[in-house]
Enzyme design. Sequence first.
Site, PDB file in Angstrom:
ATOM      1  N   HIS A   1      61.406  53.742 -64.792  1.00 46.78           N
ATOM      2  CA  HIS A   1      62.235  52.632 -64.307  1.00 46.78           C
ATOM      3  C   HIS A   1      63.699  53.050 -64.090  1.00 46.78           C
ATOM      4  O   HIS A   1      64.183  53.070 -62.969  1.00 46.78           O
ATOM      5  CB  HIS A   1      62.238  51.493 -65.332  1.00 46.78           C
ATOM      6  CG  HIS A   1      60.886  50.993 -65.745  1.00 46.78           C
ATOM      7  ND1 HIS A   1      60.049  50.281 -64.919  1.00 46.78           N
ATOM      8  CD2 HIS A   1      60.225  51.096 -66.935  1.00 46.78           C
ATOM      9  CE1 HIS A   1      58.939  49.957 -65.576  1.00 46.78           C
ATOM     10  NE2 HIS A   1      59.020  50.444 -66.786  1.00 46.78           N
TER      11      HIS A   1
HETATM   12  O1  RIB Z   1      61.406  46.558 -67.629  1.00 48.94           O
HETATM   13  C1  RIB Z   1      61.838  47.898 -67.716  1.00 48.94           C
HETATM   14  C2  RIB Z   1      63.217  47.969 -68.289  1.00 48.94           C
HETATM   15  O2  RIB Z   1      63.222  47.435 -69.599  1.00 48.94           O
HETATM   16  C3  RIB Z   1      63.719  49.420 -68.441  1.00 48.94           C
HETATM   17  O3  RIB Z   1      65.114  49.436 -68.325  1.00 48.94           O
HETATM   18  C4  RIB Z   1      63.312  49.776 -69.833  1.00 48.94           C
HETATM   19  O4  RIB Z   1      64.155  50.780 -70.411  1.00 48.94           O
HETATM   20  C5  RIB Z   1      63.540  48.465 -70.538  1.00 48.94           C
HETATM   21  O5  RIB Z   1      64.926  48.389 -70.858  1.00 48.94           O
END
Ligand code: RIB
Length: 313
Positions: free
Chosen positions: A243
């Site tokens: 992500h």
């Molecule tokens: O949904 C994914 C996000 O939430 C990413 O930033 C992960 O690190 C969590 O913070």
Amino acid sequence: MSKRKIIIDTDPGQDDAVALLLALASPDELDVLGITCVAGNVPLSLTQKNARIVCEVAGKTDVPIFAGCDAPMRRPLVTAEHVHGKTGLDGPELFEPTMPLAGDNAVDFIVETLRREPAGSVTLCTLGPLTNIATAFDRAPDIIPKLRELVMMGGAYFEVGNITPAAEFNIFVDPEAAEIVFHSGVPLVVMPLDVTHKVLATKDRVAALRALGSKVGVFTAEMLDFFERFDVAKYGSDGGPLHDPCVIAYLLKPELFQGRHINVEIETESKLTLGMTVADWWRVTDRTPNAMFMGDVDADGFFALLTERIARL
Ligand code: RIB
Ligand code: CA
């Protein structure tokens, strides 16, 4: 290309850690003015410790790290140890960092930096809940027009939610903060699950990082070996979604990403869909566009960039 001044706001988290490494491995393009930590994946005491661990692993202990908000603006904190493990960085062998915290005033650091730096020169890169950012905007609205851009990981549309059926974690944890940011008028670039679920750390891609044989390469591979298990079990995917590194990859190679400039609103009332990013992808309303909402990515190009940069540390 002149160096881009950035502040990274983060809640490490293995994927945050990879994003931090990618940024720290790119000093020709990125000038990391500071790292501000927020409560999210794990409590603030751990996110700030994890940020220091990552900087020490990267050998970049000159970057100031600040602790910020330890809870959302108006709600109790929701964490994600089920994804990231108790430490937030489960996988590699961890250690007690020696580099000190630069302070526990992350919001002041954001405000003072934006007021000091030339208008339009600083980009905020947010990898977690938006609590620090919204608090800074509330405290000092004069910094909003000084920002060049805010590039965030958060939200979802076609991919729907990951922490609830409707909401992505970063937005869900602090929906009021997200509403402040999405209504602030700051130039927004959003990396939602629609994009991040397309950059999967498959076995081959993790093996390529491990094959670097460097301390950082192995550390990264060990984080991803742990991080993937939740998404593989939940989605049956072939690896964990990276992500947060999408935010940094966008700064380095924007051409890897495609999206639309659309309106995105945040649900802050409904119990059922709290934290949902209501993205007008098909432009069926007359709501004013407020975000470049990404929908596609060149995943092979992303991992080629990531591996090449991690090899530099
Ligand atoms: O949904 C994914 C996000 O939430 C990413 O930033 C992960 O690190 C969590 O913070
Ligand atoms: Ca994160």
